[in-house]
Scaffold this motif. Sequence first.
Motif, mmCIF file in Angstrom:
data_model
loop_
_atom_site.group_PDB
_atom_site.id
_atom_site.type_symbol
_atom_site.label_atom_id
_atom_site.label_comp_id
_atom_site.label_asym_id
_atom_site.label_seq_id
_atom_site.Cartn_x
_atom_site.Cartn_y
_atom_site.Cartn_z
ATOM 1 N N THR A 64 -11.603 12.378 -47.041
ATOM 2 C CA THR A 64 -12.228 12.663 -45.748
ATOM 3 C C THR A 64 -12.129 14.156 -45.438
ATOM 4 O OG1 THR A 64 -11.698 10.432 -44.968
ATOM 5 C CG2 THR A 64 -12.220 12.077 -43.278
ATOM 6 N N THR A 68 -15.142 16.749 -44.934
ATOM 7 C CA THR A 68 -15.154 17.575 -43.723
ATOM 8 C C THR A 68 -15.366 19.034 -44.086
ATOM 9 O OG1 THR A 68 -13.750 16.024 -42.511
ATOM 10 C CG2 THR A 68 -13.789 18.307 -41.722
ATOM 11 N N VAL A 103 -19.422 16.141 -38.530
ATOM 12 C CA VAL A 103 -18.337 16.904 -37.924
ATOM 13 C C VAL A 103 -18.851 17.633 -36.689
ATOM 14 C CG1 VAL A 103 -16.599 18.701 -38.270
ATOM 15 C CG2 VAL A 103 -17.223 17.202 -40.169
ATOM 16 N N SER A 105 -17.525 20.561 -34.253
ATOM 17 C CA SER A 105 -16.519 21.623 -34.193
ATOM 18 C C SER A 105 -16.649 22.367 -32.874
ATOM 19 C CB SER A 105 -16.719 22.619 -35.333
ATOM 20 O OG SER A 105 -16.670 21.950 -36.571
ATOM 21 N N CYS A 126 -11.927 20.306 -34.900
ATOM 22 C CA CYS A 126 -12.965 19.629 -35.672
ATOM 23 C C CYS A 126 -12.719 18.124 -35.623
ATOM 24 C CB CYS A 126 -12.949 20.088 -37.125
ATOM 25 S SG CYS A 126 -13.084 21.869 -37.329
ATOM 26 N N THR A 128 -14.151 14.625 -37.165
ATOM 27 C CA THR A 128 -15.009 13.986 -38.153
ATOM 28 C C THR A 128 -15.273 12.566 -37.662
ATOM 29 O OG1 THR A 128 -14.010 15.330 -39.882
ATOM 30 C CG2 THR A 128 -15.279 13.403 -40.588
ATOM 31 N N GLN A 137 -11.121 11.595 -38.495
ATOM 32 C CA GLN A 137 -10.204 12.709 -38.744
ATOM 33 C C GLN A 137 -10.283 13.684 -37.578
ATOM 34 O OE1 GLN A 137 -9.805 14.804 -42.703
ATOM 35 N NE2 GLN A 137 -10.722 16.438 -41.524
#
Length: 149
Positions: A64, A68, A103, A105, A126, A128, A137
Amino acid sequence: MSDKTSVFLDDLAIGQEYQSQQYQLDKEQIISFAKQFDPQPFHTDEAAAEHSFFQGLAASGWHTAAITMKLLVGSLPIGNGLIGAGVDVQWPRPTRPNDTLRVVSKIIEITPSRSKPDRGIVTVECRTLNQNDDVCQKMLTKIVVMRRP
């Protein structure tokens, strides 16, 4: 690496958000990555994974993280590249076969360097997300960002 769409320290502002493209993950990718880099049964064997903590095949957290990174490179247009200066990573839920990841951010801190005026450290949050907007994540990363040349 820099072009007219690249951003530098002077271009960034706290609160700015960047969205990545999507990445479709499948069972074969999960198993292949895990066999090479994280060979645990819940990542490499569907039957064994059913009786594990994850109750089904789950991607390695490092897989992952690698996805990412790929998505960040395509979505955070930092002129000097994504030069890591530290990271805190969490995996609140497993990434599964057929998940479609993206993602989001967000710039949360910008600290110009006192000793090196040509750069600074930017802290980026960030997340995910999968196709259901579940967070697979969470990453808080510090990156070295140069000022515009």
